[in-house]
Scaffold this active site. Structure first.
Site, short mmCIF file in Angstrom:
data_model
loop_
_atom_site.label_atom_id
_atom_site.label_comp_id
_atom_site.label_asym_id
_atom_site.label_seq_id
_atom_site.Cartn_x
_atom_site.Cartn_y
_atom_site.Cartn_z
N SER A 40 8.98 -1.62 -3.76
CA SER A 40 8.56 -1.20 -2.43
C SER A 40 9.77 -1.07 -1.53
CB SER A 40 7.59 -2.23 -1.84
OG SER A 40 7.46 -1.97 -0.44
N HIS A 68 7.39 2.81 -4.37
CA HIS A 68 6.21 2.45 -3.57
C HIS A 68 6.56 2.54 -2.08
CE1 HIS A 68 2.32 0.35 -3.13
NE2 HIS A 68 2.88 -0.35 -2.16
N ASP A 123 5.15 1.85 1.65
CA ASP A 123 4.14 1.12 2.41
C ASP A 123 4.03 1.68 3.82
OD1 ASP A 123 3.05 -0.93 0.68
OD2 ASP A 123 5.08 -1.76 0.64
N MET A 147 2.11 1.55 7.37
CA MET A 147 1.30 0.65 8.21
C MET A 147 1.19 1.23 9.62
SD MET A 147 2.81 -3.03 7.01
CE MET A 147 3.21 -3.37 5.30
N HIS A 202 1.12 3.92 -0.28
CA HIS A 202 0.07 2.94 0.00
C HIS A 202 -0.23 3.01 1.49
CE1 HIS A 202 -0.98 -1.67 0.09
NE2 HIS A 202 -2.03 -0.91 0.34
N MET A 256 -1.87 1.75 4.52
CA MET A 256 -2.55 0.64 5.19
C MET A 256 -2.82 1.08 6.63
SD MET A 256 -0.20 -2.31 3.50
CE MET A 256 1.04 -1.10 3.13
N MET A 315 -4.77 -6.25 -3.75
CA MET A 315 -3.77 -6.89 -2.90
C MET A 315 -3.71 -8.38 -3.24
SD MET A 315 -2.36 -4.55 -1.15
CE MET A 315 -1.27 -5.73 -0.34
N GLY A 352 0.40 -6.35 5.30
CA GLY A 352 1.01 -6.27 6.63
C GLY A 352 2.49 -6.58 6.63
N PHE A 353 2.92 -7.43 5.72
CA PHE A 353 4.32 -7.84 5.72
C PHE A 353 4.80 -8.08 4.29
CE2 PHE A 353 2.25 -9.24 9.58
CZ PHE A 353 3.08 -8.71 10.56
N GLY A 354 6.06 -7.80 4.08
CA GLY A 354 6.69 -8.19 2.83
C GLY A 354 7.03 -9.67 2.86
N ASP A 356 -0.02 -6.01 -5.72
CA ASP A 356 0.95 -5.77 -4.64
C ASP A 356 0.94 -6.97 -3.70
OD1 ASP A 356 2.53 -4.77 -2.60
OD2 ASP A 356 1.22 -3.08 -2.13
N GLY A 385 3.83 -10.50 -3.09
CA GLY A 385 4.27 -11.75 -3.70
C GLY A 385 4.54 -11.65 -5.20
N GLY A 418 8.63 -5.92 -3.48
CA GLY A 418 9.58 -5.60 -2.43
C GLY A 418 10.70 -6.61 -2.39
C1 DX5 Z 1 2.10 -5.73 1.76
C2 DX5 Z 1 2.69 -4.43 1.20
C3 DX5 Z 1 3.53 -4.71 0.01
C4 DX5 Z 1 4.65 -5.61 0.30
C5 DX5 Z 1 5.29 -6.11 -0.94
O1 DX5 Z 1 1.58 -5.56 2.97
O2 DX5 Z 1 1.66 -3.56 0.81
O3 DX5 Z 1 3.89 -3.56 -0.72
O4 DX5 Z 1 5.59 -5.03 1.13
O5 DX5 Z 1 6.31 -6.95 -0.56
P1 DX5 Z 1 6.62 -8.31 -1.31
O6 DX5 Z 1 6.88 -7.93 -2.75
O7 DX5 Z 1 7.82 -8.81 -0.61
O8 DX5 Z 1 5.42 -9.18 -1.17
ZN ZN Z 2 2.04 -1.79 -0.81
#
Ligand code: DX5
Ligand code: ZN
Length: 240
Positions: A21, A46, A48, A50, A79, A81, A150, A155-157, A189, A191, A211
């Site tokens: 990502s 990938h 992301d 948002m 993706h 979101m 998910m 929302g966040f990496g 996707d 963690g 990511g």
């Molecule tokens: C979550 C995103 C993911 C995320 C993955 O909201 O859809 O793609 O950025 O990041 P990591 O691998 O750091 O959890």
């Molecule tokens: Zn994603």
């Protein structure tokens, strides 16, 4: 520019896919960061997206997707979101997305959106938040090219993997095996790192988004991809 094909549709299960990502990349060096993972053997990129409504964060849009398209031949896995994703399907497909995944939670007319994605020239996927049951997709699973579970709340990496989602991955695997086309990927996707990717594979996932495990790896993104690949290769497959 000739794009690589996404995956073969002829086998009963698609091949395993690593999809870094770019959310965790250095946006000031995006081209370099995409090239790094391409050279390390990533399968898809990938992206992301948002909107600050469906999830509490803002990221990137079609312009950056188009920039990524110009620097790689890898399939681009978008993706979304975002609320009302049907408003942006053509924009992302036009920017070069090979796959477009929307969230079930914001699509009361999922079939319509999936048709729209296909008509725009991309492959449709549907994502489920951690609290959304797999059973909500039972009527559309035969039309999917990708089902995304998910493994964090989006929302966040950099969030911690929700171990409770492994059972859900297994239930999604069972649904795809019973009623899917055989070509649909089961993606995880959130963690995903070298300690969780094997658990996901054992539960039946075949596409892995990462990511921070890639771009935050102490030895660089290429080492991050290699570590994930190694962890995957150690999985004792439970495939039929
Ligand atoms: C979550 C995103 C993911 C995320 C993955 O909201 O859809 O793609 O950025 O990041 P990591 O691998 O750091 O959890
Ligand atoms: Zn994603």
């Amino acid at each position: 520019m000739t794009r690589t094909t996404s995956t073969a549709a002829t086998t009963s299960r698609p091949p395993r896919i690593l999809a870094p990502s770019i959310l965790s990349a250095d946006f000031g060096r995006l081209a370099e960061d995409v090239k790094k993972v391409e050279e390390a053997g990533a399968d898809w990129i990938h992206v992301d997206v948002m909107d600050g409504h469906f999830v509490p964060n803002l990221t990137i849009g079609p312009a950056v997707t188009e920039a990524v398209r110009r620097i790689t031949l890898l399939p681009i896995d978008v993706h979304l979101m975002i609320e009302s994703p049907e408003r942006f399907v053509e924009a992302f497909a036009g920017a070069g997305a090979d796959r477009i995944t929307v969230h079930q939670e914001v699509c009361p007319h999922l079939n319509r959106v999936m048709d729209q994605i296909r008509e725009a020239g991309a492959l449709p996927g549907v994502a489920l938040n951690p609290s959304t049951p797999v059973s909500t997709l039972s009527e559309v699973v035969g039309d999917l090219d990708l089902l995304l579970i998910m493994t964090v709340n989006p929302g966040f990496g950099g969030q911690s993997f929700l171990t409770s989602s492994l059972g859900k991955v297994a239930r999604a695997r069972a649904l795809l095996d019973q009623r899917g086309t055989g070509r649909a990927h089961l993606q995880v996707d959130g963690g995903v790192d070298d300690s969780t990717i094997g658990l996901c594979a054992e539960a039946g996932a075949d596409s892995f988004v990462a990511g921070s495990a890639v771009y935050g790896h102490a030895d660089g993104a290429q080492a991050g991809v290699a570590a994930l690949r190694k962890a995957l290769s150690q999985v004792n497959e439970r495939r039929a």
